[in-house]
Design a protein around this motif. Structure first.
Motif, PDB file in Angstrom:
ATOM      1  N   LYS A  16       0.856  -1.188   0.000  1.00 11.63           N
ATOM      2  CA  LYS A  16       0.000   0.000   0.000  1.00 11.63           C
ATOM      3  C   LYS A  16       0.893   1.240   0.000  1.00 11.63           C
ATOM      4  N   SER A  31     -11.294   1.089   1.361  1.00  7.69           N
ATOM      5  CA  SER A  31     -10.051   0.329   1.543  1.00  7.69           C
ATOM      6  C   SER A  31     -10.192  -1.127   1.151  1.00  7.69           C
ATOM      7  N   ASP A  35      -7.822  -2.779  -1.675  1.00 10.21           N
ATOM      8  CA  ASP A  35      -6.896  -3.871  -1.385  1.00 10.21           C
ATOM      9  C   ASP A  35      -7.255  -5.139  -2.139  1.00 10.21           C
ATOM     10  N   ASP A 192      -4.585   0.825   7.101  1.00 15.54           N
ATOM     11  CA  ASP A 192      -4.026   1.893   6.258  1.00 15.54           C
ATOM     12  C   ASP A 192      -3.181   2.925   6.993  1.00 15.54           C
TER      13      ASP A 192
END
Length: 481
Positions: A16, A31, A35, A192
């Motif tokens: 990330k 998110s 992902d 994150d």
């Protein structure tokens, strides 16, 4: 630690780069979806082809304003269309007809059909929850010549968003390979955040407290925080299992059950309902909503008319607070909507999150490196909600003093259990528990979170004034009666 993370979790680790990359931020993807794409397209070095990802997004992630075009292709052009979205199914009691809705596009059950052969092929995936993420393939069933059978959009096929099987036992075993401090960093990366951007364990622990409703059923919390601490992001963009409601009007029908539509509300099918900007939320009927919330938050059951429902969703209040009022000894709840100006309702909130202990969002807090896939991690937390073994361990370890208030006991034990699942998921019995760490990272912070609620109750209602949370302790001999 990165090598250990990649070795232990293998394919569930993605690269990330939220600090430098603007590609995904420009798309405003949650998110878990970002992902999922990273896992699908990244190579072993964390590199992906932007053009390839862009093409996939354009084909499989349509926007709401693309819906007319999609309907044209399905109904007029007679095409089969595939795209990634949420789907909810319903079974008609009177005629056994099975239909579906696409909430994000406004497609209602009355306009759809799932034919028996398709249903039997994908029903195991579609009956798991109120809404399911996946790739739907849609076509059109033409109306009959006499128009007795209307035209319907039909489901051709369905592929689950999570095509792999999650092994909870493997996750628990892998956790045992990390120290507690390392595991804090793993969790922060999974949601994150860059662990190195925090100044100490206290800040990290405060941040992780927000995840407790992700992992424990019907955990009700209040967080007041300064602006800019990313409350909305965590509760609204990280997990697909929760619901963030921002401002506006909230009704009993929307929250619990809509009698006119005969449709369960938000608490059904979500792990938590976070009411963001709670100061700006208005309620259609304060007394009605207060009564419904008190009953539900106490027992998980709600009654609307002749309908009785049950759910496991936690209720989270999120609000901003001025710097001069960041004091648990002052009346912090004065700015909450009037529905929450009653001690009996506030008492049903298990704990309080001191949002001012969480730093304002800045670039150094954004993850840039290898981390657990958010979609995988949040699915793990969702599955751990059903694991009752952790509460059994807490019940064995925690000593409840005589005459302890039942709500205090339940609140502290529930929060403690959530911490245990989140930080020490590898423990399978009381013998696996490090009592010092259990005290430091589970029981003590749980007690503090409940204590703030008690202090605010004392300010709100003289009946609660001077009443503290009981002094819970740890049982050293598990064979004690």
């Amino acid at each position: 630690m990165i090598d250990k993370l990649r070795e232990c979790f293998d394919e569930m680790v993605v690269y990330k780069d939220l600090k430098k990359s603007n590609f995904f931020s420009a798309l405003s993807l949650p998110s878990f979806l970002r992902d999922w794409l990273l896992k699908k397209f990244e190579d072993e070095n964390g590199i992906f082809d932007i053009e390839e990802v862009s093409d996939f997004i354009q084909e499989y992630l349509p926007k709401k304003n693309d819906w007319i075009s999609i309907k044209n292709r399905i109904i007029v052009e007679n095409e089969h269309i595939k795209f990634l979205t949420k789907i909810a199914v319903d079974i008609n009691v009177q005629n056994q007809e099975i239909s579906f809705s696409l909430p994000d596009f406004g497609l209602m059950n009355k306009d759809t059909i799932i034919e028996p052969d398709v249903w039997y092929a994908c029903k195991d995936e579609l009956v798991r929850g109120k809404e399911t993420w996946g790739v739907v393939e849609l076509g059109y069933r033409n109306p009959s010549e006499d128009l007795r059978l209307p035209g319907r959009i039909k489901l051709i096929s369905f592929t689950n968003f999570c095509p792999y099987t999650i092994d909870l036992d493997y996750y628990k075993d892998a956790r045992a390979e990390f120290t507690t401090k390392e595991w804090f960093d793993v969790i922060l990366g999974a949601i994150d955040y860059n662990a190195d951007g925090y100044t100490d364990m206290h800040q990290k622990s405060a941040m992780l407290t927000r995840l407790l409703p992700f992992v424990e059923k019907r955990l009700n919390l209040i967080e007041l925080a300064p602006k800019g601490t990313a409350k909305s992001y965590l509760f609204g963009r990280v997990s697909r299992f929760g619901w963030l409601s921002t401002g506006g009007v909230m009704s009993r029908a929307k929250m619990f059950y809509d009698m006119s539509k005969r449709s369960p509300g938000l608490v059904c099918g979500n792990d938590f309902i976070a009411l963001d900007e709670v100061q700006t939320i208005s309620f259609t009927d304060v007394d009605e909503m207060r009564a419904a919330m008190k009953g539900y938050m106490e027992s998980g059951v709600f009654t609307v008319g002749n309908y009785e429902g049950a759910a496991d969703s936690g209720i989270i209040l999120l609000g901003n607070i001025s710097e001069d009022n960041m004091d648990e000894y002052k009346s912090m709840f004065i700015e909450l909507p009037s529905v929450f100006h009653e001690s009996a309702l506030i008492d049903r909130f298990h704990g309080f999150i001191k949002g001012w202990d969480i730093p304002r969002m800045h670039d150094d807090l954004k993850i840039s490196g290898w981390a657990l896939n958010s979609e995988y991690f949040c699915t793990i937390l969702h599955l751990l909600r059903d694991d009752a073994s952790y509460r059994a361990i807490v019940d064995q370890i925690v000593v409840v003093p005589d005459h302890a208030d039942t709500r205090d006991t339940e609140a502290v034990k529930r929060i403690t259990t959530a911490y245990l699942k989140l930080i020490f998921p590898h423990v399978r019995s009381v013998e696996d528990v490090d009592l010092r760490e259990f005290q430091q990272y589970c029981l003590r912070p749980a007690t503090k979170m409940r204590q703030i609620i008690k202090k605010q109750l004392g300010i709100l209602d003289i009946e609660f004034k001077g009443k503290d949370v009981p002094a819970f302790s740890i049982r050293k001999n598990y064979n004690e009666d």
